[in-house]
Design a protein around this motif. Structure first.
Motif, PDB file in Angstrom:
ATOM      1  N   SER A 114      37.598  32.847  -0.238  1.00  8.82           N
ATOM      2  CA  SER A 114      37.227  31.543  -0.791  1.00  8.82           C
ATOM      3  C   SER A 114      37.641  31.358  -2.244  1.00  8.82           C
ATOM      4  N   VAL A 115      38.210  32.393  -2.858  1.00  7.98           N
ATOM      5  CA  VAL A 115      38.612  32.313  -4.265  1.00  7.98           C
ATOM      6  C   VAL A 115      39.613  31.174  -4.439  1.00  7.98           C
ATOM      7  N   GLY A 116      39.383  30.363  -5.460  1.00  5.59           N
ATOM      8  CA  GLY A 116      40.208  29.197  -5.704  1.00  5.59           C
ATOM      9  C   GLY A 116      39.591  27.927  -5.148  1.00  5.59           C
ATOM     10  N   GLY A 117      38.502  28.055  -4.396  1.00  4.87           N
ATOM     11  CA  GLY A 117      37.822  26.904  -3.808  1.00  4.87           C
ATOM     12  C   GLY A 117      36.672  26.441  -4.682  1.00  4.87           C
ATOM     13  N   TYR A 118      36.011  25.402  -4.217  1.00  2.00           N
ATOM     14  CA  TYR A 118      34.894  24.813  -4.947  1.00  2.00           C
ATOM     15  C   TYR A 118      33.705  24.670  -4.014  1.00  2.00           C
TER      16      TYR A 118
END
Length: 195
Positions: A114-118
Motif C-alpha cells: 500500500s506504500v504510495g497510497g492514501y
C-alpha cells in the motif's frame, strides 16, 4: 480511527491495465465529495501535520507548502512553519475555533503493497500513532499518506523514507485537491456552509 482508515485501503487502490498500482482512485472521489459539500475555499482549513526534519514525516509540510503556492487561504503546517508534535495541540485548538471544515493530513506507515497510497476517512485523524506519540485527534476529514511500510522501528523507518516518494505523494495530493475544487466550482450546488 486507524481501524476505520485501514478499512478504507481496499477502496483507494486500483490496478491499471499494465498492473501499475493507482493509489488515487478513491482519493479523487473522496475529495470531490468534500468539495461538493463545501465548495468555498474560505471555509476549508488544511491541517498538514509533520516535520521537515524527517523525510517520511515531511509529507504534511510539503503538502502545506504546495497548497499555499496554489493559493489556498488557510493552511497550517508548511516547510517554513511545520505543524509538528510541539505545535499540533495548539494548531488543532485554533483550527477548530476559527474554521468550519478542517481536513487533517499526516504521513503514516502501512502494508508494503500500500506504500504510495492514501487512507481517507470522514472524521478525525490521530497524529503520531506510528511513533507512539499521544497527540490530540484533529479534523472533520482525514487523509493519511502511506509513505513507507510498517516496521518494528517506526521512527527509523520514517527517517529513512525516500524523499522522492514523499515529494511525489505530496504533489499528487495537491493536484487532486486543486482538481476537486475546480470541478466543484463548475457544478451547481445546494450545499450550505458547515453542512
Amino acid at each position: 480511527m486507524m481501524e476505520h482508515l485501514k478499512a478504507c485501503i481496499g477502496s483507494i487502490e486500483k490496478k491499471g491495465e499494465n498492473g501499475q498500482l493507482y493509489a488515487d482512485f478513491g482519493l479523487n472521489a473522496f475529495l470531490s465529495r468534500i468539495a461538493e459539500k463545501h465548495p468555498s475555499r474560505d471555509e476549508i482549513l488544511f491541517l498538514c501535520i509533520g516535520t521537515d526534519r524527517s523525510t517520511g514525516d515531511s509529507f504534511g509540510p510539503l503538502l502545506g507548502t504546495m497548497l499555499r503556492a496554489q493559493g489556498w487561504p488557510y493552511v497550517v503546517g508548511t516547510l517554513d512553519e511545520p505543524c509538528d508534535a510541539y505545535r499540533v495541540e495548539q494548531a488543532v485548538r485554533a483550527a477548530i475555533a476559527e474554521h468550519a471544515v478542517v481536513i487533517a493530513v499526516d504521513a503514516c506507515l502501512g502494508k508494503a503493497q500500500s506504500v504510495g497510497g492514501y487512507l481517507v476517512a470522514e472524521g478525525p485523524l490521530k497524529p503520531g500513532q506510528a511513533t507512539g506519540a499521544n497527540l490530540p485527534e484533529a479534523g472533520h476529514y482525514s487523509i493519511a499518506g502511506i509513505v513507507n511500510g510498517m516496521s518494528h522501528k517506526p521512527y527509523m523507518t520514517l527517517q529513512t523514507t525516500p524523499l522522492h516518494r514523499v515529494l511525489q505523494m505530496a504533489s499528487g495530493l495537491a493536484d487532486a485537491i486543486e482538481a476537486a475544487w475546480k470541478d466543484s466550482a463548475k457544478k451547481p450546488t445546494n450545499a450550505r456552509y458547515g453542512t
